[in-house]
Design a protein around this motif. Structure first.
Motif, mmCIF file in Angstrom:
data_model
loop_
_atom_site.group_PDB
_atom_site.id
_atom_site.type_symbol
_atom_site.label_atom_id
_atom_site.label_comp_id
_atom_site.label_asym_id
_atom_site.label_seq_id
_atom_site.Cartn_x
_atom_site.Cartn_y
_atom_site.Cartn_z
ATOM 1 N N ARG A 1 37.168 40.749 36.016
ATOM 2 C CA ARG A 1 37.479 40.083 34.928
ATOM 3 C C ARG A 1 39.051 39.965 34.462
ATOM 4 O O ARG A 1 39.793 38.817 34.063
ATOM 5 N N GLN A 2 39.766 40.980 34.951
ATOM 6 C CA GLN A 2 41.299 41.230 34.597
ATOM 7 C C GLN A 2 41.882 40.017 35.747
ATOM 8 O O GLN A 2 43.102 39.395 35.079
ATOM 9 N N GLN A 3 41.368 39.911 36.608
ATOM 10 C CA GLN A 3 41.993 38.805 37.504
ATOM 11 C C GLN A 3 41.790 37.463 36.783
ATOM 12 O O GLN A 3 42.586 36.754 37.050
ATOM 13 N N CYS A 4 40.699 37.279 36.175
ATOM 14 C CA CYS A 4 40.402 35.959 35.615
ATOM 15 C C CYS A 4 41.693 35.664 34.514
ATOM 16 O O CYS A 4 41.884 34.802 34.311
ATOM 17 N N TYR A 5 41.829 36.847 33.833
ATOM 18 C CA TYR A 5 42.760 36.791 32.735
ATOM 19 C C TYR A 5 44.218 36.508 33.292
ATOM 20 O O TYR A 5 44.991 35.791 32.737
ATOM 21 N N ASP A 6 44.282 37.142 34.319
ATOM 22 C CA ASP A 6 45.664 36.979 35.100
ATOM 23 C C ASP A 6 45.939 35.660 35.437
ATOM 24 O O ASP A 6 46.883 35.102 35.170
ATOM 25 N N VAL A 7 44.776 34.904 36.065
ATOM 26 C CA VAL A 7 44.915 33.243 36.166
ATOM 27 C C VAL A 7 45.159 32.564 34.875
ATOM 28 O O VAL A 7 46.078 31.683 34.830
ATOM 29 N N ARG A 8 44.184 32.918 33.824
ATOM 30 C CA ARG A 8 44.477 32.248 32.616
ATOM 31 C C ARG A 8 45.714 32.291 32.001
ATOM 32 O O ARG A 8 46.343 31.392 31.536
ATOM 33 N N ILE A 9 46.383 33.563 31.961
ATOM 34 C CA ILE A 9 47.523 33.645 31.386
ATOM 35 C C ILE A 9 48.651 32.912 32.354
ATOM 36 O O ILE A 9 49.602 32.171 31.734
ATOM 37 N N ALA A 10 48.710 33.052 33.830
ATOM 38 C CA ALA A 10 49.686 32.312 34.330
ATOM 39 C C ALA A 10 49.474 30.875 34.095
ATOM 40 O O ALA A 10 50.376 30.044 34.252
ATOM 41 N N VAL A 11 48.269 30.237 34.030
ATOM 42 C CA VAL A 11 48.243 28.627 33.715
ATOM 43 C C VAL A 11 48.415 28.446 32.258
ATOM 44 O O VAL A 11 49.086 27.924 31.767
ATOM 45 N N PHE A 12 47.678 28.988 31.503
ATOM 46 C CA PHE A 12 47.665 28.499 29.868
ATOM 47 C C PHE A 12 49.040 29.183 29.344
ATOM 48 O O PHE A 12 49.587 28.339 28.609
ATOM 49 N N HIS A 13 49.370 30.101 29.404
ATOM 50 C CA HIS A 13 50.565 30.760 28.506
ATOM 51 C C HIS A 13 52.029 30.513 29.512
ATOM 52 O O HIS A 13 52.787 29.763 29.055
ATOM 53 N N ILE A 14 51.959 31.006 30.750
ATOM 54 C CA ILE A 14 53.348 30.640 31.406
ATOM 55 C C ILE A 14 53.578 29.314 31.778
ATOM 56 O O ILE A 14 54.701 28.638 31.532
ATOM 57 N N GLU A 15 52.602 28.612 32.467
ATOM 58 C CA GLU A 15 52.842 27.249 32.956
ATOM 59 C C GLU A 15 52.752 26.236 31.536
ATOM 60 O O GLU A 15 53.632 25.508 31.455
ATOM 61 N N GLN A 16 51.887 26.487 30.818
ATOM 62 C CA GLN A 16 51.543 25.450 29.655
ATOM 63 C C GLN A 16 51.871 25.826 28.505
ATOM 64 O O GLN A 16 52.126 24.880 27.473
ATOM 65 N N LYS A 17 52.577 27.157 28.137
ATOM 66 C CA LYS A 17 53.284 27.217 26.967
ATOM 67 C C LYS A 17 52.252 27.488 25.986
ATOM 68 O O LYS A 17 52.748 27.502 24.487
ATOM 69 N N PHE A 18 51.001 27.823 26.029
ATOM 70 C CA PHE A 18 50.005 28.080 25.027
ATOM 71 C C PHE A 18 50.486 29.704 24.477
ATOM 72 O O PHE A 18 50.779 30.660 25.285
ATOM 73 N N PRO A 19 50.129 29.975 23.228
ATOM 74 C CA PRO A 19 50.308 31.307 22.759
ATOM 75 C C PRO A 19 49.514 32.493 23.603
ATOM 76 O O PRO A 19 48.437 32.074 23.732
ATOM 77 N N LEU A 20 50.281 33.457 24.070
ATOM 78 C CA LEU A 20 49.588 34.495 24.600
ATOM 79 C C LEU A 20 48.361 35.220 24.109
ATOM 80 O O LEU A 20 47.447 35.631 24.652
#
Length: 183
Positions: A24-43
């Protein structure tokens, strides 16, 4: 399920239903990379308590390369209960370098199969009160990827709306509960 296609040089990969906190943490890591880092959504949209509450009730799928088990994609589904029951598809994310391999499509198809099996189990467990043998899956699509969901039969419903500071469209798919077929 492990897949490879030498003709298109698609990396060997698998999609697994998440079973451990580490997955599950690996899922979060992918989501953070895509949604927060790449697409700039709030963490906070990925790590706040409400998200974790929903995540505890959800089925998470993890797409990872084999044999390294490097995580490169994820998707989540959960059953929404209430006046009208439906399944919610959310948090589809594939790392940018891997999008050209159509891994998003593979994740959606895996989620659809999980929904089908879950809905059929529920039908077998009790009397069917629905007039048709289908199930509704809802996604809040970012506007630029509405066409992606449309390829699976999702249709826009209602006006566009703001979610996490970005325009979205509610997309709905009525999936028949019969054996799966390719899209």
């Amino acid at each position: 399920m492990t897949t490879t296609n030498p003709e298109r040089d698609i990396p060997t990969h698998e999609i697994v239903l998440v079973r451990t906190p580490e997955e599950r943490q690996q899922c979060y890591d992918v989501r953070i990379a895509v949604f927060h880092i790449e697409q700039k959504f709030p963490l906070e949209t990925e790590i706040d308590e409400n998200v974790h509450d929903a995540d505890d009730k959800a089925a998470h799928f993890l797409l990872r390369l084999t044999p390294s088990l490097t995580p490169i994609g994820t998707i989540r589904a959960y059953k929404q209960s209430g006046v009208k029951e439906y399944y919610k598809l959310s948090r589809l994310a594939v790392l940018k370098d891997y999008r050209r391999y159509r891994f998003g499509r593979a994740l959606v198809l895996a989620l659809h199969e999980w929904v089908r099996q879950d809905a059929l189990k529920l039908l077998q467990a009790g009397p069917d009160t629905r007039p048709t043998l289908d199930v509704e899956i809802v996604s809040h699509s970012q506007i630029p990827v509405k066409g992606f969901y449309a390829k699976f039969g999702y249709e826009p419903q209602g006006p566009e709306f703001d979610e996490d500071g970005d325009p979205h469209q509610k997309m709905v798919f009525r999936m028949p509960l019969r054996p799966s077929s390719s899209v």
